[in-house]
Scaffold this motif. Structure first.
Motif, PDB file in Angstrom:
ATOM      1  N   LEU A   1      19.354  -3.766  63.032  1.00  0.00           N
ATOM      2  CA  LEU A   1      20.414  -2.791  63.355  1.00  0.00           C
ATOM      3  C   LEU A   1      20.050  -1.407  62.820  1.00  0.00           C
ATOM      4  N   ARG A   2      19.568  -1.376  61.587  1.00  0.00           N
ATOM      5  CA  ARG A   2      19.227  -0.104  60.974  1.00  0.00           C
ATOM      6  C   ARG A   2      18.099   0.579  61.754  1.00  0.00           C
TER       7      ARG A   2
ATOM      8  N   GLY B   1      17.809  11.051  70.056  1.00  0.00           N
ATOM      9  CA  GLY B   1      18.951  11.801  70.599  1.00  0.00           C
ATOM     10  C   GLY B   1      19.977  10.962  71.343  1.00  0.00           C
ATOM     11  N   HIS B   2      20.042   9.655  71.042  1.00  0.00           N
ATOM     12  CA  HIS B   2      21.003   8.785  71.733  1.00  0.00           C
ATOM     13  C   HIS B   2      22.043   8.181  70.798  1.00  0.00           C
ATOM     14  N   LEU B   3      22.074   8.630  69.538  1.00  0.00           N
ATOM     15  CA  LEU B   3      22.995   7.970  68.594  1.00  0.00           C
ATOM     16  C   LEU B   3      24.449   8.258  68.964  1.00  0.00           C
ATOM     17  N   PRO B   4      25.259   7.211  69.144  1.00  0.00           N
ATOM     18  CA  PRO B   4      26.680   7.448  69.452  1.00  0.00           C
ATOM     19  C   PRO B   4      27.408   8.064  68.262  1.00  0.00           C
ATOM     20  N   GLN B   5      28.506   8.692  68.567  1.00  0.00           N
ATOM     21  CA  GLN B   5      29.382   9.242  67.527  1.00  0.00           C
ATOM     22  C   GLN B   5      30.324   8.134  67.072  1.00  0.00           C
ATOM     23  N   TRP B   6      30.351   7.841  65.775  1.00  0.00           N
ATOM     24  CA  TRP B   6      31.162   6.723  65.284  1.00  0.00           C
ATOM     25  C   TRP B   6      32.451   7.155  64.609  1.00  0.00           C
TER      26      TRP B   6
ATOM     27  N   VAL C   1      33.373  -3.189  62.711  1.00  0.00           N
ATOM     28  CA  VAL C   1      32.096  -3.004  63.411  1.00  0.00           C
ATOM     29  C   VAL C   1      31.744  -1.513  63.476  1.00  0.00           C
ATOM     30  N   VAL C   2      32.749  -0.695  63.803  1.00  0.00           N
ATOM     31  CA  VAL C   2      32.512   0.756  63.863  1.00  0.00           C
ATOM     32  C   VAL C   2      32.099   1.278  62.484  1.00  0.00           C
ATOM     33  N   GLN C   3      32.776   0.770  61.446  1.00  0.00           N
ATOM     34  CA  GLN C   3      32.430   1.204  60.082  1.00  0.00           C
ATOM     35  C   GLN C   3      31.007   0.792  59.707  1.00  0.00           C
ATOM     36  N   LEU C   4      30.640  -0.427  60.083  1.00  0.00           N
ATOM     37  CA  LEU C   4      29.282  -0.894  59.780  1.00  0.00           C
ATOM     38  C   LEU C   4      28.241  -0.048  60.525  1.00  0.00           C
ATOM     39  N   LEU C   5      28.486   0.204  61.795  1.00  0.00           N
ATOM     40  CA  LEU C   5      27.546   1.013  62.575  1.00  0.00           C
ATOM     41  C   LEU C   5      27.434   2.427  61.995  1.00  0.00           C
ATOM     42  N   ALA C   6      28.575   2.976  61.547  1.00  0.00           N
ATOM     43  CA  ALA C   6      28.551   4.313  60.948  1.00  0.00           C
ATOM     44  C   ALA C   6      27.744   4.296  59.654  1.00  0.00           C
ATOM     45  N   ARG C   7      27.959   3.249  58.858  1.00  0.00           N
ATOM     46  CA  ARG C   7      27.262   3.157  57.561  1.00  0.00           C
ATOM     47  C   ARG C   7      25.758   3.001  57.768  1.00  0.00           C
ATOM     48  N   LEU C   8      25.369   2.143  58.706  1.00  0.00           N
ATOM     49  CA  LEU C   8      23.941   1.911  58.926  1.00  0.00           C
ATOM     50  C   LEU C   8      23.261   3.094  59.614  1.00  0.00           C
TER      51      LEU C   8
END
Ligand SMILES: [Zn+2]
Length: 255
Positions: free
Chosen positions: A136-137, A147-152, A196-203
């Motif tokens: 995931l990381r 340049g494809h990272l979503p905004q979390w 899930v959103v928090q995890l994605l934001a953290r990673l």
């Protein structure tokens, strides 16, 4: 034709003749390269069987014009990728990383930061590691660098903070989470749990990829349900970016 040197990860090896191979490499200096390695399948010679899938090599090649294959003239093995014995999850994760490097990047488009992230992820997977988190990381780092990272955290449309409680609307096409005002009319929106959103934001945080943090202790690891959903959400988003589902995705472990 000029002779160039590079450090590269072997992404793909295709037999070309009885003795030669066509090799796809991701190099730190030149980005993705495709080259013909004459004599690569001989045990002795300029390649010394260094051109192994996922191996890290020092290569020498002759640069060709845009469309032609480069001519590899030498490869020296720096490190072979060897996961812990019998660790199929780590092996499949490494194949997946190679597939992403191949599919997300263009020939001759260097991304040294992405190379470093891939090298680090492969080195981590060669040791006992939380495989799912390492993958995931790496995916999030790759998405960010390309340049494809979503905004979390903020609504991707209006920029207002989106509360991470309950389920959060994630717009795949929009490329991020959506607030209640902006959600109507958006296509390909999925409701994702706040954890899930928090995890994605953290990673996705920069500087969160140091070796010590890679080996986070068991209690810092997300629960398997959150990891499973995170895997699914990011898998769908990456498939959207690529335009197809990566071949190795279904072999990825949820843990
Ligand atoms: Zn909004």
């Amino acid at each position: 034709m000029s002779s160039e040197k590079a450090t590269a990860i072997v992404l793909r090896v295709v037999e070309f003749s009885e003795t030669s191979s066509v090799v796809t490499l991701f190099s730190r200096e030149f980005g993705k390269l495709r080259g013909l390695a004459k004599g690569a399948r001989r045990l002795k010679g300029p390649f010394e069987s260094a051109l192994d899938l996922l191996a890290l090599c020092r290569i020498v090649f002759l640069r060709k014009s845009s469309d032609a294959l480069e001519l590899l003239t030498e490869a020296k093995l720096e490190r072979r990728f060897r996961p812990a014995k019998g660790d199929l999850a780590a092996l499949y994760a490494a194949y997946y990383i190679a597939e992403l490097l191949d599919e997300l990047t263009l020939d001759h488009d260097p991304h040294p930061d992405l190379f470093d992230a891939a090298e680090h992820a492969l080195a981590t997977l060669a040791e006992p590691a939380p495989v799912a988190v390492v993958v995931l990381r790496f995916e999030l780092t790759a998405l960010k660098l390309l340049g494809h990272l979503p905004q979390w955290n903020q609504c991707v449309e209006c920029g207002r903070p989106v509360p991470t409680v309950g389920r959060v609307a994630f717009g795949q096409l929009a490329g991020g989470v959506l607030c209640a005002n902006c959600r109507p009319g958006q296509k390909q929106v999925v409701a994702v749990s706040a954890a899930v959103v928090q995890l994605l934001a953290r990673l996705s945080e920069p500087g969160d990829g140091t070796p010590s943090q890679q080996h986070s202790s068991k209690d810092e690891l997300p629960d398997s349900r959150t990891l499973g959903e995170t895997r699914a959400v990011l898998g769908r988003y990456i498939s959207h970016v690529l335009g197809h589902v990566p071949k190795m995705h279904r072999y990825l472990a949820g843990r």
